[in-house]
Design a protein around this motif. Structure first.
Motif, short mmCIF file in Angstrom:
data_model
loop_
_atom_site.label_atom_id
_atom_site.label_comp_id
_atom_site.label_asym_id
_atom_site.label_seq_id
_atom_site.Cartn_x
_atom_site.Cartn_y
_atom_site.Cartn_z
N ASP A 95 0.82 -1.21 0.00
CA ASP A 95 0.00 0.00 0.00
C ASP A 95 0.86 1.26 0.00
O ASP A 95 0.54 2.24 -0.70
N ASP A 115 -1.16 3.90 -1.81
CA ASP A 115 -2.56 3.76 -1.37
C ASP A 115 -2.61 4.12 0.11
O ASP A 115 -2.76 3.28 0.98
N ARG A 120 -5.71 3.26 2.43
CA ARG A 120 -5.76 1.88 2.92
C ARG A 120 -4.70 1.64 4.00
O ARG A 120 -4.94 0.95 4.98
#
Length: 308
Positions: free
Chosen positions: A278, A283, A286
């Motif tokens: 992630d 990301d 997340r």
């Protein structure tokens, strides 16, 4: 999900260095790492530098705690004067290898990409000194590395490392009590419980946070995206070593029948390990969500370890 002990590469420099010093009497590396106390917690040093290791812990403390739990002693010397330190190193090498560290990894130019201090600590085992170089086993993956004395001296000064003293070395390793692995693991747990409860030896920079508070604060920083230098230390070091040490500690606690605590550590390892993808792919939403799920597990682990 299958629970399988991890085997593979990873930045366990102090544990591998210690294993070399203990020789044939050294336990497996997962036991060594666990009895240093490192797997039990999380810290955000100064409110900005994250490590998935115990609150208030550092490898210098961990080596001493591991030796104590395993029934060993060693002589530790830190010498401010570089000439005196080198003379002591030469004298000590006449009797055997010497554990060196912490050192500043950025000065070790035999490691590709290292051109100057980066604030990263490291440990290695010195084997010989000549007029030009130090020969060392560097557990980063470099047996018999030749390190020019000038670069070794800059690294060994450790002035850009956040803990420890200049020119620290450990010699005269003596096994005074035969302690089996299971007893050593049990002996390491009281300190782990204390650190999970927020106990530290003091000396932390202002704003430092531990365990659940550290996880929540890190989640906020990652989500806000206001720390451009935060991602690198996480994806190149902290996540890799954190997930591994938690998995190793889980395996060790299963050996002593602590399935309850092992299950918590396994859950932590899975969450920390999942952060790698992630954060590399940015990301961040997340990743922040994972850290918020991770936060309460530190208190859960403390309660579980205290329950028997």
């Amino acid at each position: 999900m299958i629970d399988l002990p991890y085997r593979g590469s990873g930045p366990y420099c102090y544990a591998h260095s210690l294993a070399m010093m203990l020789g044939s009497d050294a336990p497996e590396i997962d036991v060594l790492e666990t009895v240093t106390g490192s797997p039990f917690g999380m810290q955000l040093i100064g409110g900005s530098l994250p490590f998935f290791d115990a609150f208030g812990w550092d490898p210098d403390l961990g080596i001493g705690e591991a030796l104590d739990a395993l029934g060993w002693s060693a002589e530790t010397v830190s010498e401010p004067d570089p000439d005196t330190a080198f003379a002591r190193l030469v004298e000590s090498l006449a009797a055997g290898p010497v554990l060196i560290g912490p050192v500043e990894m950025g000065h070790l130019r035999h490691q590709p990409g290292m051109t100057g201090p980066i604030g990263a600590d490291h440990f290695l085992v010195a084997l010989a000194v000549d007029d030009e170089s130090v020969i060392a086993h560097d557990p980063q993956g470099y047996p018999y590395a030749r390190i020019p004395q000038r670069e070794f001296a800059a690294a060994w000064l450790a002035e850009t490392v956040a803990y420890g003293k200049p020119h620290t070395m450990r010699t005269n390793f003596v096994r005074h009590t035969v302690v089996d692995d299971e007893a050593a693991i049990v002996a390491s747990l009281p300190r782990a419980i204390g650190r999970l409860g927020g106990e530290t030896a003091g000396g932390l920079p202002p704003g430092s946070l531990g365990n659940g508070e550290a996880a929540l604060a890190l989640a906020t920083r990652i989500e806000a995206g206001r720390d451009p230098d935060l991602r690198g230390p996480l994806v190149h070091f902290a996540i890799r070593v954190g997930a591994r040490r938690q998995a190793d500690a889980a395996a060790c606690l299963r050996r002593i029948g602590r399935e309850d605590a092992a299950a918590v550590l396994t859950a932590q390892s899975r969450m920390v390990g999942s952060l790698q993808y992630d954060l590399v792919t940015e990301d961040d939403t997340r990743a922040a969500e994972t850290l918020r799920k991770l936060a309460p597990t530190y208190e859960e682990l403390r309660r579980t370890l205290t329950s028997s």
